[in-house]
Design a protein around this motif. Sequence first.
Motif, short mmCIF file in Angstrom:
data_model
loop_
_atom_site.label_atom_id
_atom_site.label_comp_id
_atom_site.label_asym_id
_atom_site.label_seq_id
_atom_site.Cartn_x
_atom_site.Cartn_y
_atom_site.Cartn_z
N ALA B 282 0.83 -1.20 0.00
CA ALA B 282 0.00 0.00 0.00
C ALA B 282 0.87 1.25 0.00
O ALA B 282 0.53 2.26 -0.63
CB ALA B 282 -0.93 -0.02 1.22
N ALA B 283 1.99 1.21 0.69
CA ALA B 283 2.87 2.37 0.79
C ALA B 283 3.89 2.39 -0.33
O ALA B 283 4.77 3.25 -0.34
CB ALA B 283 3.57 2.39 2.16
N LYS B 284 3.80 1.40 -1.27
CA LYS B 284 4.73 1.28 -2.40
C LYS B 284 6.19 1.20 -1.92
O LYS B 284 7.08 1.88 -2.43
CB LYS B 284 4.55 2.45 -3.37
N VAL B 285 6.38 0.39 -0.89
CA VAL B 285 7.73 0.18 -0.35
C VAL B 285 8.27 -1.11 -0.91
O VAL B 285 7.57 -2.13 -0.97
CB VAL B 285 7.71 0.13 1.20
N GLU B 286 9.53 -1.06 -1.37
CA GLU B 286 10.18 -2.24 -1.97
C GLU B 286 10.71 -3.15 -0.86
O GLU B 286 11.42 -2.69 0.03
CB GLU B 286 11.30 -1.72 -2.85
N LEU B 287 10.34 -4.44 -0.88
CA LEU B 287 10.85 -5.39 0.14
C LEU B 287 11.87 -6.34 -0.48
O LEU B 287 11.67 -6.85 -1.57
CB LEU B 287 9.69 -6.22 0.72
N HIS B 288 12.95 -6.59 0.24
CA HIS B 288 13.95 -7.57 -0.21
C HIS B 288 13.89 -8.85 0.61
O HIS B 288 14.42 -9.86 0.20
CB HIS B 288 15.35 -6.96 -0.15
N GLU B 289 13.28 -8.77 1.75
CA GLU B 289 13.17 -9.98 2.59
C GLU B 289 11.97 -9.82 3.49
O GLU B 289 11.68 -8.72 4.00
CB GLU B 289 14.43 -10.19 3.44
N LEU B 290 11.22 -10.92 3.67
CA LEU B 290 10.08 -10.91 4.61
C LEU B 290 10.02 -12.31 5.21
O LEU B 290 9.56 -13.25 4.58
CB LEU B 290 8.79 -10.58 3.85
N THR B 291 10.50 -12.44 6.44
CA THR B 291 10.61 -13.77 7.06
C THR B 291 9.93 -13.79 8.42
O THR B 291 10.11 -12.84 9.20
CB THR B 291 12.10 -14.16 7.27
N THR B 292 9.19 -14.87 8.73
CA THR B 292 8.62 -15.01 10.06
C THR B 292 9.62 -15.77 10.93
O THR B 292 10.07 -16.85 10.58
CB THR B 292 7.30 -15.80 10.01
N GLU B 293 9.99 -15.18 12.04
CA GLU B 293 10.91 -15.86 12.97
C GLU B 293 10.10 -16.38 14.15
O GLU B 293 9.77 -15.63 15.07
CB GLU B 293 12.00 -14.90 13.45
N ARG B 294 9.81 -17.71 14.12
CA ARG B 294 9.02 -18.29 15.22
C ARG B 294 9.94 -18.65 16.35
O ARG B 294 11.11 -18.99 16.14
CB ARG B 294 8.30 -19.55 14.74
N PRO B 295 9.45 -18.63 17.58
CA PRO B 295 10.30 -19.05 18.69
C PRO B 295 10.57 -20.55 18.55
O PRO B 295 9.70 -21.30 18.11
CB PRO B 295 9.45 -18.76 19.92
N ASP B 296 11.78 -21.00 18.89
CA ASP B 296 12.05 -22.43 18.92
C ASP B 296 12.15 -22.86 20.38
O ASP B 296 12.05 -22.03 21.30
CB ASP B 296 13.31 -22.78 18.13
N LEU B 297 12.34 -24.15 20.59
CA LEU B 297 12.39 -24.67 21.96
C LEU B 297 13.48 -23.98 22.76
O LEU B 297 13.32 -23.67 23.94
CB LEU B 297 12.62 -26.19 21.92
N GLU B 298 14.61 -23.71 22.07
CA GLU B 298 15.71 -23.07 22.78
C GLU B 298 15.31 -21.69 23.29
O GLU B 298 15.56 -21.35 24.45
CB GLU B 298 16.91 -22.95 21.84
N GLY B 299 14.66 -20.91 22.39
CA GLY B 299 14.23 -19.58 22.79
C GLY B 299 13.23 -19.65 23.94
O GLY B 299 13.33 -18.91 24.92
N VAL B 300 12.29 -20.58 23.84
CA VAL B 300 11.27 -20.74 24.88
C VAL B 300 11.92 -21.15 26.20
O VAL B 300 11.61 -20.60 27.26
CB VAL B 300 10.25 -21.81 24.44
#
Lengths: 276, 312
Positions: B282-300
């Motif tokens: 909508a804002a006409k912004v160019e994206l080079h990467e879009l990644t979801t970082e889910r928590p893993d067991l270690e983070g939890v």
Amino acid sequence: MTSLVRSELLKIRTTNTWWVFGLLALPLWGLTFLINYFQSQALLDPASVGVPESEQNAQFQAAGEHVNVAANLYTNGQFFGVLIVMLLGVIVVTNEFFHQTATTTFLTTPRRTSVVVAKLIAAAVLGVLFWVVTTGLNLILAPLILSSLDVGSQLDQGAIWQAIGLNGLAYLLWSVFGIGFGVLIRSQIGATVTALLTYLAGYIGAIIVLSILADRFGDWINNLQLIVPALASQLMATGTDLPGTPPRWAGAAVMVAYAVLTGTIGTLIVRKRDIS
Amino acid sequence: MSDGRLSPTAGNGQIVVSGLTKHYRNVRAVDNLSFTIEPGRVTGFLGPNGAGKTTTLRMLLNLVTPTAGAATISGIRYADLPDPIRHVGAVLEASSAHKGRTGINHLRVVCAAAGLPKQRADEALALVGLSPAAKRKFKGYSLGMKQRLGIAAAMLGDPKVLILDEPANGLDPEGIRWMRGFLKNLAAEGRTVLVSSHLLSEMQLLADDVVIIAAGKLVRQGRVDEVVGSMAHTTRIRVRTPQSDELVAALAEHDAKVEPGEGGVLLVSGVDAPTVGRAALAAKVELHELTTERPDLEGVFLELTAGKAAIR
């Protein structure tokens, strides 16, 4: 219980401990046999080795009786033999902690009393085995020595067989002490050194202390040799009751009491101890 | 088995720990700990060093006497199991065999004590792939071989319940993969598998359930995906764009929280990836990467045990 004892014996058979100790025992047995040979010569013919008449007291003369000289030869090897079976007993217990096998052992058999009893029986079997081998060797060689000293084999004397039997009991009881030491002192080196010192220093120290005290307070002090296990077990292996020393059965009774005490204390400790 | 012994499939194999407590002189190593382990699943038993994992397992196995509380396996205390190693197999220390004894003899000693036939030793050794080293002495074993021998010993009685303390220690990647398959198989056969570890990435691959403790107390118990999912609020979106300022402005309308990351990356939380993508479009912004970082067991795990891992 049979399977536990078999397991304990298998533990011993599957390491090199038993034959290392066997190899150790053999030359020590030879050494004591040589000493006893010379001692027999001296006792049977004191003049020939220059023992003055004045030192030949009643006890000396009793020891010189044929049956007692023979008993000494037929129970030859006891001094180091019981030491070695005691150290085997120490190792049977301390190996479990040294090699961290106690966990596996008590996982397999959570009833710890049974484990200790199996170890006591296995150590006793080993002790008796050492006694059988040394007694076999003694029965072959002692008659030869005796006949070279112009003395009969004495094997027709009940006292000889009593001495041999009580000697076997001594082997059995010392192996039980070994288990007790191993339980009380978990460190293998600590337990081994303590057992060695108690045996050797106790033996020599007690002889010195008792003879000093006897000079001062009278011969009755000599009866106290009963409470020193090393001396009590030697007492058991004399042919007949020697004058001036306590009777043989008393030595045996004291030894059995010590064995029951160490066995019971050891079992109680193992039952309560955390294995980590 | 007709002689009244527990057969491997008898008993439900459930492990119940209730109010278990162990005080050492000044330390509450385990403090009123309660949890339940179900059969047919691999359960990871996690906690920082000194959390009381080993003490708990040793109390469960009657090696350490609890100050209070109790632990049962199939409803029976370990000490009261009629034939414990036919019901429970445990691997506690890597080096628990006599150094001068061969691998096969180590197992035969256990067979003799448990009244198992001698052939079980050979079978168990084959099961863990150690047959070629059967007659080698324990001191010549690698760390991985020692672990396998420990597992072989635990499997001698074909137990319903398996308890392993840090079994992956000393294993190479191949060994770890073997262990994972081996334990998953056992659980699939309906056995109870309880594994303590602090290798969290491995646990995420291996375990169905986790029990997390810290400072001797229970922190969290549940299915791995649920425990990890419960921390979903920590999910972040990694965005790379040459027009950072425009994107930050666009995301502000969506109540998103944006933090700068390393190398010009933006870390967005509070919204999901499609929202970020739509806002950028909508804002006409160019994206080079879009990644979801889910928590893993270690983070939890680190989040849950934070501040509780202090040396006590």
